[in-house]
Motif scaffolding. Structure first.
Motif, PDB file in Angstrom:
ATOM      1  N   GLN A  23       0.804  -1.031  -0.110  1.00 41.78           N
ATOM      2  CA  GLN A  23       0.111  -0.038  -0.102  1.00 41.78           C
ATOM      3  C   GLN A  23       1.004   1.318   0.024  1.00 41.78           C
ATOM      4  O   GLN A  23       0.535   2.272  -0.587  1.00 41.78           O
ATOM      5  CB  GLN A  23      -0.889   0.002   1.188  1.00 41.78           C
ATOM      6  CG  GLN A  23      -2.172  -0.955   0.903  1.00 41.78           C
ATOM      7  CD  GLN A  23      -2.832  -0.925   2.379  1.00 41.78           C
ATOM      8  OE1 GLN A  23      -2.829  -0.033   3.079  1.00 41.78           O
ATOM      9  NE2 GLN A  23      -3.952  -1.851   2.303  1.00 41.78           N
ATOM     10  N   THR A  24       1.905   1.247   0.884  1.00 44.33           N
ATOM     11  CA  THR A  24       2.806   2.283   0.781  1.00 44.33           C
ATOM     12  C   THR A  24       3.544   2.537  -0.617  1.00 44.33           C
ATOM     13  O   THR A  24       3.578   3.801  -0.945  1.00 44.33           O
ATOM     14  CB  THR A  24       3.857   2.038   1.732  1.00 44.33           C
ATOM     15  OG1 THR A  24       3.425   1.912   3.093  1.00 44.33           O
ATOM     16  CG2 THR A  24       4.980   3.446   1.915  1.00 44.33           C
ATOM     17  N   GLN A  29       3.639   5.851  -5.588  1.00 46.19           N
ATOM     18  CA  GLN A  29       3.611   5.880  -7.144  1.00 46.19           C
ATOM     19  C   GLN A  29       2.439   6.812  -7.537  1.00 46.19           C
ATOM     20  O   GLN A  29       2.579   7.708  -8.347  1.00 46.19           O
ATOM     21  CB  GLN A  29       3.317   4.458  -7.521  1.00 46.19           C
ATOM     22  CG  GLN A  29       3.385   4.398  -9.050  1.00 46.19           C
ATOM     23  CD  GLN A  29       2.894   2.868  -9.638  1.00 46.19           C
ATOM     24  OE1 GLN A  29       2.865   1.951  -8.893  1.00 46.19           O
ATOM     25  NE2 GLN A  29       3.061   2.865 -10.775  1.00 46.19           N
ATOM     26  N   THR A  30       1.413   6.904  -6.850  1.00 46.29           N
ATOM     27  CA  THR A  30       0.303   7.754  -6.942  1.00 46.29           C
ATOM     28  C   THR A  30       0.662   8.933  -6.808  1.00 46.29           C
ATOM     29  O   THR A  30       0.343   9.977  -7.714  1.00 46.29           O
ATOM     30  CB  THR A  30      -0.969   7.315  -6.161  1.00 46.29           C
ATOM     31  OG1 THR A  30      -1.310   5.900  -6.589  1.00 46.29           O
ATOM     32  CG2 THR A  30      -2.104   8.241  -6.679  1.00 46.29           C
ATOM     33  N   LEU A  31       1.639   9.378  -5.800  1.00 41.28           N
ATOM     34  CA  LEU A  31       1.723  10.803  -5.375  1.00 41.28           C
ATOM     35  C   LEU A  31       2.809  11.300  -6.579  1.00 41.28           C
ATOM     36  O   LEU A  31       2.942  12.554  -6.739  1.00 41.28           O
ATOM     37  CB  LEU A  31       2.273  10.896  -4.056  1.00 41.28           C
ATOM     38  CG  LEU A  31       1.274  10.759  -3.041  1.00 41.28           C
ATOM     39  CD1 LEU A  31       2.172  10.658  -1.562  1.00 41.28           C
ATOM     40  CD2 LEU A  31       0.417  11.987  -2.987  1.00 41.28           C
ATOM     41  N   GLU A  33       3.196  10.293  -9.599  1.00 40.19           N
ATOM     42  CA  GLU A  33       2.505  10.435 -10.867  1.00 40.19           C
ATOM     43  C   GLU A  33       1.669  11.841 -11.000  1.00 40.19           C
ATOM     44  O   GLU A  33       1.660  12.457 -11.914  1.00 40.19           O
ATOM     45  CB  GLU A  33       1.592   9.333 -11.245  1.00 40.19           C
ATOM     46  CG  GLU A  33       2.494   8.058 -11.779  1.00 40.19           C
ATOM     47  CD  GLU A  33       1.646   6.743 -11.908  1.00 40.19           C
ATOM     48  OE1 GLU A  33       0.458   6.766 -11.705  1.00 40.19           O
ATOM     49  OE2 GLU A  33       2.347   5.592 -12.023  1.00 40.19           O
ATOM     50  N   THR A  34       1.088  11.981  -9.807  1.00 41.49           N
ATOM     51  CA  THR A  34       0.171  13.119  -9.471  1.00 41.49           C
ATOM     52  C   THR A  34       0.916  14.337  -9.586  1.00 41.49           C
ATOM     53  O   THR A  34       0.638  15.366 -10.434  1.00 41.49           O
ATOM     54  CB  THR A  34      -0.593  13.015  -8.206  1.00 41.49           C
ATOM     55  OG1 THR A  34      -1.438  11.923  -8.253  1.00 41.49           O
ATOM     56  CG2 THR A  34      -1.519  14.418  -8.061  1.00 41.49           C
ATOM     57  N   SER A  35       2.204  14.500  -8.824  1.00 39.32           N
ATOM     58  CA  SER A  35       3.087  15.409  -8.871  1.00 39.32           C
ATOM     59  C   SER A  35       3.623  15.803 -10.196  1.00 39.32           C
ATOM     60  O   SER A  35       3.753  17.017 -10.765  1.00 39.32           O
ATOM     61  CB  SER A  35       4.305  15.407  -8.055  1.00 39.32           C
ATOM     62  OG  SER A  35       5.294  16.208  -7.999  1.00 39.32           O
ATOM     63  N   LEU A  36       4.037  14.787 -11.051  1.00 39.74           N
ATOM     64  CA  LEU A  36       4.639  14.955 -12.421  1.00 39.74           C
ATOM     65  C   LEU A  36       3.598  15.509 -13.305  1.00 39.74           C
ATOM     66  O   LEU A  36       3.768  16.322 -14.238  1.00 39.74           O
ATOM     67  CB  LEU A  36       5.016  13.531 -12.939  1.00 39.74           C
ATOM     68  CG  LEU A  36       5.581  13.491 -14.033  1.00 39.74           C
ATOM     69  CD1 LEU A  36       6.953  14.265 -14.137  1.00 39.74           C
ATOM     70  CD2 LEU A  36       5.894  11.965 -14.718  1.00 39.74           C
ATOM     71  N   THR A  37       2.190  15.041 -13.257  1.00 36.63           N
ATOM     72  CA  THR A  37       1.273  15.546 -13.933  1.00 36.63           C
ATOM     73  C   THR A  37       0.968  16.890 -13.816  1.00 36.63           C
ATOM     74  O   THR A  37       0.688  17.573 -14.695  1.00 36.63           O
ATOM     75  CB  THR A  37      -0.128  14.681 -13.684  1.00 36.63           C
ATOM     76  OG1 THR A  37       0.217  13.138 -14.130  1.00 36.63           O
ATOM     77  CG2 THR A  37      -1.164  15.009 -14.704  1.00 36.63           C
TER      78      THR A  37
END
Length: 76
Positions: A23-24, A29-31, A33-37
């Motif tokens: 989960q971590t 990974q989600t954070l 990708e969101t930051s990159l986007t």
């Protein structure tokens, strides 16, 4: 009997730790990708504000007439 309790305890703990780690990693990974986007969107907006929507040519400027300096040089 005590060995079985120890094995169940170990398996349960190992499963919990493994699940937490998965989960971590997914959250990281989600954070990422969101930051990159978000960064790409901000850079795209910035590049759009810096880009001219038209081509400016010297003929467009020279249509206003002779260019003169506003301040005249002083003589010594």
């Amino acid at each position: 009997m005590e060995v079985m309790v120890a094995i169940v305890f170990f398996v349960t703990t190992a499963t919990f730790v493994l699940d937490s780690q998965i989960q971590t990693r997914l959250l990281w990974q989600t954070l990422s990708e969101t930051s990159l986007t978000q960064r790409q969107m901000e850079e795209q907006k910035l590049s759009q504000t810096l880009r001219d929507d038209y081509d400016q040519k010297w003929e467009d400027i020279s249509a206003f007439g002779q260019i003169e300096a506003l301040a005249r040089p002083t003589e010594f």
